[in-house]
Design a protein around this motif. Structure first.
Motif, short mmCIF file in Angstrom:
data_model
loop_
_atom_site.label_atom_id
_atom_site.label_comp_id
_atom_site.label_asym_id
_atom_site.label_seq_id
_atom_site.Cartn_x
_atom_site.Cartn_y
_atom_site.Cartn_z
N ILE A 162 0.84 -1.19 0.00
CA ILE A 162 0.00 0.00 0.00
C ILE A 162 0.87 1.25 0.00
O ILE A 162 0.60 2.20 -0.71
CB ILE A 162 -0.96 0.00 1.21
N SER A 163 1.93 1.24 0.77
CA SER A 163 2.80 2.41 0.85
C SER A 163 3.37 2.76 -0.52
O SER A 163 3.52 3.92 -0.86
CB SER A 163 3.93 2.19 1.85
N GLU A 164 3.68 1.77 -1.33
CA GLU A 164 4.20 2.01 -2.68
C GLU A 164 3.14 2.69 -3.54
O GLU A 164 3.43 3.60 -4.31
CB GLU A 164 4.63 0.68 -3.32
N GLY A 165 1.91 2.26 -3.40
CA GLY A 165 0.82 2.86 -4.16
C GLY A 165 0.59 4.31 -3.76
O GLY A 165 0.39 5.18 -4.59
N ILE A 166 0.60 4.55 -2.46
CA ILE A 166 0.42 5.92 -1.97
C ILE A 166 1.58 6.78 -2.42
O ILE A 166 1.39 7.90 -2.90
CB ILE A 166 0.26 5.93 -0.44
N LEU A 167 2.79 6.28 -2.29
CA LEU A 167 3.98 7.01 -2.72
C LEU A 167 3.89 7.36 -4.20
O LEU A 167 4.18 8.48 -4.60
CB LEU A 167 5.24 6.20 -2.43
N SER A 168 3.45 6.42 -4.99
CA SER A 168 3.33 6.66 -6.42
C SER A 168 2.32 7.76 -6.71
O SER A 168 2.56 8.64 -7.54
CB SER A 168 2.92 5.37 -7.13
N GLN A 169 1.19 7.74 -6.03
CA GLN A 169 0.17 8.77 -6.23
C GLN A 169 0.69 10.14 -5.81
O GLN A 169 0.49 11.13 -6.51
CB GLN A 169 -1.09 8.43 -5.46
N VAL A 170 1.36 10.20 -4.68
CA VAL A 170 1.91 11.46 -4.20
C VAL A 170 2.98 11.96 -5.18
O VAL A 170 3.00 13.14 -5.55
CB VAL A 170 2.49 11.31 -2.78
N ARG A 171 3.84 11.05 -5.61
CA ARG A 171 4.90 11.41 -6.55
C ARG A 171 4.30 11.95 -7.85
O ARG A 171 4.74 12.98 -8.36
CB ARG A 171 5.78 10.20 -6.84
N ASP A 172 3.29 11.29 -8.37
CA ASP A 172 2.65 11.74 -9.60
C ASP A 172 2.01 13.11 -9.42
O ASP A 172 2.12 13.99 -10.28
CB ASP A 172 1.60 10.73 -10.07
N GLY A 173 1.34 13.29 -8.29
CA GLY A 173 0.70 14.57 -8.01
C GLY A 173 1.71 15.70 -7.90
O GLY A 173 1.53 16.78 -8.46
N LEU A 174 2.80 15.44 -7.18
CA LEU A 174 3.84 16.45 -7.03
C LEU A 174 4.53 16.73 -8.35
O LEU A 174 4.86 17.87 -8.66
CB LEU A 174 4.87 16.01 -5.98
N SER A 175 4.73 15.69 -9.13
CA SER A 175 5.37 15.86 -10.43
C SER A 175 4.53 16.78 -11.31
O SER A 175 5.06 17.69 -11.96
CB SER A 175 5.54 14.49 -11.11
N GLU A 176 3.23 16.57 -11.34
CA GLU A 176 2.34 17.43 -12.12
C GLU A 176 2.37 18.86 -11.59
O GLU A 176 2.42 19.82 -12.37
CB GLU A 176 0.91 16.89 -12.08
N GLU A 177 2.35 18.99 -10.27
CA GLU A 177 2.37 20.33 -9.66
C GLU A 177 3.67 21.06 -10.00
O GLU A 177 3.65 22.23 -10.39
CB GLU A 177 2.23 20.18 -8.15
N PHE A 178 4.80 20.37 -9.86
CA PHE A 178 6.09 20.99 -10.17
C PHE A 178 6.21 21.32 -11.65
O PHE A 178 6.77 22.35 -12.01
CB PHE A 178 7.25 20.09 -9.73
N GLU A 179 5.69 20.47 -12.51
CA GLU A 179 5.75 20.73 -13.95
C GLU A 179 4.93 21.97 -14.29
O GLU A 179 5.35 22.81 -15.09
CB GLU A 179 5.25 19.52 -14.75
N GLY A 180 3.77 22.11 -13.67
CA GLY A 180 2.94 23.30 -13.89
C GLY A 180 3.66 24.56 -13.41
O GLY A 180 3.66 25.59 -14.09
#
Length: 83
Positions: free
Chosen positions: A23-41
């Motif tokens: 589960i932690s890997e899934g949560i980490l992946s979601q957070v990472r994806d969200g932050l990646s989109e935010e930083f790219e914006g």
């Protein structure tokens, strides 16, 4: 009957491919994806801001060069009148 998507060992299964992962890997992946989109914006916004500033500076440099040439021409004209 629906497949169970979580196990009692702290992992979950992908409903599409049945791959089990913590589960932690899934949560980490979601957070990472969200932050990646935010930083790219934010990166795109900052880049656009820098490009706008560079454009404004170039315009001002061109205006200054034109004024400098006008002034130099005027000085040259005055000097020629005095000679």
């Amino acid at each position: 009957m629906q497949k169970e998507t979580h196990n009692h060992d702290g992992s979950i299964r992908c409903p599409k491919c049945s791959h089990a992962f913590p589960i932690s890997e899934g949560i980490l992946s979601q957070v990472r994806d969200g932050l990646s989109e935010e930083f790219e914006g934010e990166r795109k916004r900052l880049l656009a801001d820098v490009e706008s500033r560079e454009s404004n500076l170039q315009e001002k440099a061109n205006e200054l060069a034109a004024k400098e040439k006008t002034l130099a021409d005027a000085v040259e004209s005055k000097v020629a009148e005095k000679l």
